[in-house]
Write a protein that holds these residues in place. Structure first.
Motif, mmCIF file in Angstrom:
data_model
loop_
_atom_site.group_PDB
_atom_site.id
_atom_site.type_symbol
_atom_site.label_atom_id
_atom_site.label_comp_id
_atom_site.label_asym_id
_atom_site.label_seq_id
_atom_site.Cartn_x
_atom_site.Cartn_y
_atom_site.Cartn_z
ATOM 1 N N TRP A 77 0.835 -1.208 0.000
ATOM 2 C CA TRP A 77 0.000 0.000 0.000
ATOM 3 C C TRP A 77 0.866 1.253 0.000
ATOM 4 O O TRP A 77 0.627 2.183 -0.769
ATOM 5 N N TYR A 78 1.905 1.268 0.847
ATOM 6 C CA TYR A 78 2.809 2.414 0.882
ATOM 7 C C TYR A 78 3.570 2.549 -0.437
ATOM 8 O O TYR A 78 3.753 3.656 -0.961
ATOM 9 N N GLY A 113 -16.365 8.910 -6.687
ATOM 10 C CA GLY A 113 -16.802 7.653 -7.289
ATOM 11 C C GLY A 113 -16.559 6.422 -6.448
ATOM 12 O O GLY A 113 -16.664 5.298 -6.947
ATOM 13 N N ASN A 114 -16.217 6.607 -5.168
ATOM 14 C CA ASN A 114 -16.003 5.457 -4.303
ATOM 15 C C ASN A 114 -17.331 4.930 -3.747
ATOM 16 O O ASN A 114 -18.313 5.663 -3.644
ATOM 17 N N ALA A 118 -7.104 0.111 9.512
ATOM 18 C CA ALA A 118 -8.237 0.981 9.202
ATOM 19 C C ALA A 118 -7.927 1.966 8.079
ATOM 20 O O ALA A 118 -8.728 2.143 7.155
ATOM 21 N N ASP A 119 -6.778 2.621 8.145
ATOM 22 C CA ASP A 119 -6.424 3.588 7.107
ATOM 23 C C ASP A 119 -6.226 2.901 5.763
ATOM 24 O O ASP A 119 -6.678 3.400 4.725
ATOM 25 N N MET A 120 -5.545 1.763 5.780
ATOM 26 C CA MET A 120 -5.235 1.086 4.525
ATOM 27 C C MET A 120 -6.498 0.654 3.780
ATOM 28 O O MET A 120 -6.601 0.831 2.565
ATOM 29 N N ILE A 121 -7.459 0.074 4.506
ATOM 30 C CA ILE A 121 -8.664 -0.410 3.832
ATOM 31 C C ILE A 121 -9.711 0.686 3.681
ATOM 32 O O ILE A 121 -10.834 0.438 3.276
ATOM 33 N N ASN A 178 -2.705 3.759 -2.539
ATOM 34 C CA ASN A 178 -3.779 3.644 -3.515
ATOM 35 C C ASN A 178 -5.063 3.130 -2.869
ATOM 36 O O ASN A 178 -5.070 2.078 -2.218
ATOM 37 N N ILE A 179 -6.161 3.881 -3.056
ATOM 38 C CA ILE A 179 -7.426 3.520 -2.416
ATOM 39 C C ILE A 179 -7.944 2.186 -2.922
ATOM 40 O O ILE A 179 -8.417 1.347 -2.143
#
Length: 248
Positions: free
Chosen positions: A32-33, A141-142, A111-114, A38-39
């Motif tokens: 992720w980092y 658009g999420n 929590a932040d990552m997902i 990236n969302i």
């Protein structure tokens, strides 16, 4: 099943769930980092986590209706922690959840990552911040999952809904996708003052846990009160239609 067998199965499952979550979070955070936070990647991790949890806990889900193609806002009744696994397993969504989840081991770290949006419903400032975040996410658009009751609740009808998210929906003209989760064994619900570990040990030692997830047709209105009523009636109807046919 006798408690002599229930508790060992529950303990093994709890350990496996913790280990699986830790591994997923550890390697997920690294990628992720590297991906620039990236969302979509974070949502993919939550999708894997939800499906993995259902498999480890041997949750059998029966589906009714058609899953939302474009999530937008997905609103569901809320009876316990199984709801989170079940809904995240449906697609690459973000979720609004209570602030306490951020304090859970491993889960809080992820929590932040997902892209989990945490809210303290006792704080007006927290609620306002979440509503602004919800509006931004929808404009980008999420797809967002939320529980309009604001807390866990059992019964044949949902508890009164919180208004904030409906105002965002009416302001943006976003449809709401109603969903009902029905536990075939009412004891699987995690409500009131029950603490997580004792409840998990008592309920997750069954060989299989059965749920029904019923998807309704999207509802939309430019009037806040009307939209709340339409959504509540839709979810309550889905609960009523599937409760009588569910088997313990």
């Amino acid at each position: 099943m006798h408690k002599l067998f229930i508790y060992p199965i529950s303990i093994i499952r709890l350990i496996l769930l913790f280990v699986y979550s830790f591994i997923l979070v550890f390697f997920g955070l690294i990628i992720w980092y590297l991906s620039g936070k990236n969302i979509r990647f974070g949502q993919s991790i939550s999708y894997m986590w939800g499906n993995g949890a259902l498999w480890l806990l041997n949750i059998h889900v029966t589906y009714e209706g058609e899953k939302p193609k474009d999530g937008g806002i997905i609103m569901s009744n809320h009876q316990g922690y199984l709801d989170i696994f079940t809904l995240l397993a449906q697609g690459r969504y973000s979720i609004i959840a209570k602030e306490e989840i951020g304090k859970w081991p491993v889960i809080g770290r992820a929590a932040d990552m997902i892209h989990m949006i945490l809210v303290n419903r006792r704080s007006a400032a927290s609620m306002m911040k979440v509503m602004k975040t919800l509006e931004k996410e929808l404009k980008d658009g999420n797809n967002i999952i939320l529980f309009p009751e604001g807390k866990t609740h059992t019964g044949n009808k949902t508890a009164p809904f919180k208004r904030g998210s409906f105002k965002v929906a009416t302001d943006l003209g976003v449809p709401i996708n109603p969903v009902a989760i029905i536990y075939h064994n009412p004891k699987d619900a995690w409500t009131g003052s029950a603490t997580f570990v004792p409840h998990f040990l008592n309920q997750m030692g069954k060989w299989r846990t059965n749920l029904t997830v019923a998807f309704g047709q999207p509802v939309q209105s430019d009037d806040l009160t009307t939209l709340m009523t339409m959504t509540k009636e839709a979810i309550d109807s889905l609960i009523a239609a599937n409760t009588s046919s569910s088997k313990k």
